[in-house]
Design a protein around this motif. Structure first.
Motif, PDB file in Angstrom:
ATOM      1  N   ASN A  15       0.933  -1.204   0.036  1.00 28.03           N
ATOM      2  CA  ASN A  15      -0.156   0.083  -0.128  1.00 28.03           C
ATOM      3  C   ASN A  15       0.972   1.355  -0.059  1.00 28.03           C
ATOM      4  O   ASN A  15       0.496   2.301  -0.733  1.00 28.03           O
ATOM      5  CB  ASN A  15      -1.075   0.061   1.129  1.00 28.03           C
ATOM      6  N   GLU A  16       1.875   1.257   0.796  1.00 22.64           N
ATOM      7  CA  GLU A  16       2.787   2.308   0.774  1.00 22.64           C
ATOM      8  C   GLU A  16       3.528   2.571  -0.595  1.00 22.64           C
ATOM      9  O   GLU A  16       3.469   3.853  -1.017  1.00 22.64           O
ATOM     10  CB  GLU A  16       3.860   2.131   1.733  1.00 22.64           C
ATOM     11  N   PHE A  17       3.813   1.400  -1.104  1.00 24.69           N
ATOM     12  CA  PHE A  17       4.531   1.847  -2.427  1.00 24.69           C
ATOM     13  C   PHE A  17       3.734   2.186  -3.472  1.00 24.69           C
ATOM     14  O   PHE A  17       3.976   2.673  -4.425  1.00 24.69           O
ATOM     15  CB  PHE A  17       5.363   0.349  -2.807  1.00 24.69           C
ATOM     16  N   LYS A  18       2.554   1.758  -3.368  1.00 25.14           N
ATOM     17  CA  LYS A  18       1.526   2.047  -4.580  1.00 25.14           C
ATOM     18  C   LYS A  18       1.325   3.702  -4.479  1.00 25.14           C
ATOM     19  O   LYS A  18       1.084   4.258  -5.547  1.00 25.14           O
ATOM     20  CB  LYS A  18       0.144   1.376  -4.281  1.00 25.14           C
ATOM     21  N   SER A  19       1.365   4.286  -3.384  1.00 30.37           N
ATOM     22  CA  SER A  19       1.354   5.843  -3.345  1.00 30.37           C
ATOM     23  C   SER A  19       2.696   6.323  -3.358  1.00 30.37           C
ATOM     24  O   SER A  19       2.478   7.816  -3.824  1.00 30.37           O
ATOM     25  CB  SER A  19       0.406   6.036  -1.922  1.00 30.37           C
ATOM     26  N   ALA A  20       3.678   5.758  -3.285  1.00 25.14           N
ATOM     27  CA  ALA A  20       4.849   6.354  -3.543  1.00 25.14           C
ATOM     28  C   ALA A  20       5.581   6.775  -5.004  1.00 25.14           C
ATOM     29  O   ALA A  20       5.157   6.072  -5.897  1.00 25.14           O
ATOM     30  CB  ALA A  20       6.123   5.647  -2.757  1.00 25.14           C
ATOM     31  N   GLN A  21       5.823   7.844  -5.051  1.00 26.44           N
ATOM     32  CA  GLN A  21       6.364   8.419  -6.429  1.00 26.44           C
ATOM     33  C   GLN A  21       7.962   7.700  -6.548  1.00 26.44           C
ATOM     34  O   GLN A  21       8.538   7.651  -7.713  1.00 26.44           O
ATOM     35  CB  GLN A  21       6.569   9.775  -6.765  1.00 26.44           C
ATOM     36  N   SER A  22       8.743   7.634  -5.533  1.00 27.27           N
ATOM     37  CA  SER A  22       9.894   7.039  -5.324  1.00 27.27           C
ATOM     38  C   SER A  22      10.320   6.183  -4.417  1.00 27.27           C
ATOM     39  O   SER A  22       9.766   6.386  -3.088  1.00 27.27           O
ATOM     40  CB  SER A  22      10.917   8.266  -5.498  1.00 27.27           C
ATOM     41  N   LYS A  46      10.752  15.536   5.606  1.00 23.97           N
ATOM     42  CA  LYS A  46      10.193  15.519   4.161  1.00 23.97           C
ATOM     43  C   LYS A  46       9.230  14.662   3.829  1.00 23.97           C
ATOM     44  O   LYS A  46       8.766  14.769   2.625  1.00 23.97           O
ATOM     45  CB  LYS A  46      11.471  15.423   3.315  1.00 23.97           C
ATOM     46  N   GLU A  47       8.514  14.332   4.920  1.00 25.58           N
ATOM     47  CA  GLU A  47       7.173  13.011   4.741  1.00 25.58           C
ATOM     48  C   GLU A  47       7.651  12.004   3.938  1.00 25.58           C
ATOM     49  O   GLU A  47       6.803  11.559   3.078  1.00 25.58           O
ATOM     50  CB  GLU A  47       6.433  14.016   3.962  1.00 25.58           C
ATOM     51  N   ALA A  48       8.724  11.593   4.041  1.00 22.78           N
ATOM     52  CA  ALA A  48       9.308  10.221   3.477  1.00 22.78           C
ATOM     53  C   ALA A  48       9.435   9.166   4.770  1.00 22.78           C
ATOM     54  O   ALA A  48       9.415   9.587   5.893  1.00 22.78           O
ATOM     55  CB  ALA A  48      10.599  10.554   2.879  1.00 22.78           C
ATOM     56  N   LYS A  49       9.358   8.105   4.421  1.00 24.63           N
ATOM     57  CA  LYS A  49       9.549   6.863   5.411  1.00 24.63           C
ATOM     58  C   LYS A  49      10.697   6.003   4.989  1.00 24.63           C
ATOM     59  O   LYS A  49      11.263   5.921   4.059  1.00 24.63           O
ATOM     60  CB  LYS A  49       8.178   5.962   5.173  1.00 24.63           C
ATOM     61  N   VAL A  50      11.549   5.429   6.127  1.00 18.27           N
ATOM     62  CA  VAL A  50      12.465   4.736   6.036  1.00 18.27           C
ATOM     63  C   VAL A  50      12.163   3.477   6.894  1.00 18.27           C
ATOM     64  O   VAL A  50      11.540   3.512   7.806  1.00 18.27           O
ATOM     65  CB  VAL A  50      13.606   5.328   6.771  1.00 18.27           C
ATOM     66  N   ILE A  77      18.307  -0.808   3.041  1.00 18.13           N
ATOM     67  CA  ILE A  77      17.011   0.036   3.953  1.00 18.13           C
ATOM     68  C   ILE A  77      16.404   1.053   2.749  1.00 18.13           C
ATOM     69  O   ILE A  77      17.060   1.427   1.627  1.00 18.13           O
ATOM     70  CB  ILE A  77      17.951   1.027   4.708  1.00 18.13           C
ATOM     71  N   LEU A  78      15.057   0.901   2.660  1.00 14.91           N
ATOM     72  CA  LEU A  78      14.147   1.164   1.786  1.00 14.91           C
ATOM     73  C   LEU A  78      13.747   2.876   2.264  1.00 14.91           C
ATOM     74  O   LEU A  78      13.599   3.024   3.504  1.00 14.91           O
ATOM     75  CB  LEU A  78      13.109   0.648   1.463  1.00 14.91           C
ATOM     76  N   VAL A  79      13.775   3.847   1.297  1.00 15.92           N
ATOM     77  CA  VAL A  79      13.456   5.090   1.791  1.00 15.92           C
ATOM     78  C   VAL A  79      12.280   5.388   0.656  1.00 15.92           C
ATOM     79  O   VAL A  79      12.681   5.491  -0.556  1.00 15.92           O
ATOM     80  CB  VAL A  79      14.605   6.233   1.658  1.00 15.92           C
ATOM     81  N   TRP A  80      11.206   5.731   0.886  1.00 15.16           N
ATOM     82  CA  TRP A  80      10.341   6.287  -0.005  1.00 15.16           C
ATOM     83  C   TRP A  80       9.473   7.415   0.412  1.00 15.16           C
ATOM     84  O   TRP A  80       9.307   7.682   1.566  1.00 15.16           O
ATOM     85  CB  TRP A  80       9.431   5.005  -0.335  1.00 15.16           C
ATOM     86  N   GLY A  81       8.646   7.924  -0.651  1.00 16.80           N
ATOM     87  CA  GLY A  81       7.915   9.144  -0.327  1.00 16.80           C
ATOM     88  C   GLY A  81       6.989   9.573  -1.564  1.00 16.80           C
ATOM     89  O   GLY A  81       7.448   9.097  -2.639  1.00 16.80           O
ATOM     90  N   ALA A  82       6.355  10.483  -1.389  1.00 15.67           N
ATOM     91  CA  ALA A  82       5.355  10.876  -2.602  1.00 15.67           C
ATOM     92  C   ALA A  82       6.047  12.086  -3.360  1.00 15.67           C
ATOM     93  O   ALA A  82       5.570  11.979  -4.550  1.00 15.67           O
ATOM     94  CB  ALA A  82       4.026  11.588  -1.636  1.00 15.67           C
ATOM     95  N   ASP A  83       7.052  12.522  -2.818  1.00 16.85           N
ATOM     96  CA  ASP A  83       7.677  13.433  -3.608  1.00 16.85           C
ATOM     97  C   ASP A  83       9.163  13.170  -3.991  1.00 16.85           C
ATOM     98  O   ASP A  83       9.864  12.781  -3.043  1.00 16.85           O
ATOM     99  CB  ASP A  83       7.749  15.013  -2.886  1.00 16.85           C
ATOM    100  N   SER A  84       9.255  12.810  -5.398  1.00 20.46           N
ATOM    101  CA  SER A  84      10.707  12.527  -5.611  1.00 20.46           C
ATOM    102  C   SER A  84      11.888  13.106  -5.284  1.00 20.46           C
ATOM    103  O   SER A  84      12.822  12.806  -4.993  1.00 20.46           O
ATOM    104  CB  SER A  84      10.460  12.019  -7.081  1.00 20.46           C
ATOM    105  N   ALA A  86      12.123  15.645  -2.822  1.00 21.45           N
ATOM    106  CA  ALA A  86      12.371  15.474  -1.531  1.00 21.45           C
ATOM    107  C   ALA A  86      13.082  14.547  -0.891  1.00 21.45           C
ATOM    108  O   ALA A  86      13.976  14.311  -0.260  1.00 21.45           O
ATOM    109  CB  ALA A  86      10.844  16.038  -0.776  1.00 21.45           C
ATOM    110  N   THR A  87      12.640  13.215  -1.449  1.00 21.78           N
ATOM    111  CA  THR A  87      12.998  12.034  -1.220  1.00 21.78           C
ATOM    112  C   THR A  87      14.483  11.898  -1.718  1.00 21.78           C
ATOM    113  O   THR A  87      15.332  11.287  -0.876  1.00 21.78           O
ATOM    114  CB  THR A  87      12.095  10.790  -1.448  1.00 21.78           C
ATOM    115  N   SER A  88      15.041  12.150  -2.640  1.00 21.00           N
ATOM    116  CA  SER A  88      15.956  12.028  -3.345  1.00 21.00           C
ATOM    117  C   SER A  88      17.041  13.047  -2.575  1.00 21.00           C
ATOM    118  O   SER A  88      18.238  12.763  -2.282  1.00 21.00           O
ATOM    119  CB  SER A  88      16.317  12.311  -4.822  1.00 21.00           C
ATOM    120  N   LYS A  89      16.452  14.374  -2.056  1.00 19.02           N
ATOM    121  CA  LYS A  89      17.489  14.953  -1.471  1.00 19.02           C
ATOM    122  C   LYS A  89      17.812  14.517   0.046  1.00 19.02           C
ATOM    123  O   LYS A  89      18.978  14.519   0.390  1.00 19.02           O
ATOM    124  CB  LYS A  89      16.659  16.514  -1.181  1.00 19.02           C
TER     125      LYS A  89
END
Length: 159
Positions: A15-22, A46-50, A77-84, A86-89
């Protein structure tokens, strides 16, 4: 870990990965717990998850979220978020500060990517910076018009 616990983890991650852009995969081997907490805190801002997840569970969750094309190996370790961006930064900044932390691969905008693409996305301006640039662009004609009117007023006062 029981089968039900594994199923719950897979369901939550899917469910998390379906909504994540990155989704970014990194090697964290050798980092201290306090350093990982620093990464989690930076990601939270940055509203990302680890999360550290077993590769088999992560692979199943990624395929459930229709993300294919990246193979998971070794420790991740996986880092994901809705904003590609911000997550990359978050990931790129943490990798610069910690030599042990290595970006392996990712899904950026739901497409497979390598570490170079993640670092390139990290260099892009964020959403707030882009909005500020847009506002400045919109305000430029108004500012120039008022400067011109003020110059005209001063010229008429002098005459």
């Amino acid at each position: 870990m029981t089968k039900t616990q594994k199923a719950e983890i897979i369901e939550v991650l899917s469910n998390e990965f379906k909504s994540a852009q990155s989704v970014i995969f990194c090697d964290y081997k050798g980092l201290t717990v306090s350093a990982l907490e620093g990464l989690r805190n930076a990601a939270r801002e940055k509203e990302a998850k680890v999360q550290v997840v077993k590769n088999t569970l992560a692979t199943i969750a990624l395929s459930n979220a229709e993300l294919t094309g990246v193979e998971l190996k070794d420790t991740n370790i996986l880092v994901w978020g809705a904003d590609s961006v911000a997550t990359s930064k978050v990931v790129a900044d943490f990798a610069k500060a910690n030599d042990i932390f290595v970006i392996k691969s990712a899904y950026v905008d739901r497409e497979p990517a390598d570490a170079a693409k993640v670092e390139a996305f990290a260099k892009l301006p964020g959403r707030d910076e882009l909005l500020a640039m847009l506002a400045a662009t919109w305000m430029a004609p108004v500012a120039n018009f008022t400067i011109g009117l003020d110059a005209l007023r001063q010229k008429k006062e002098e005459a």
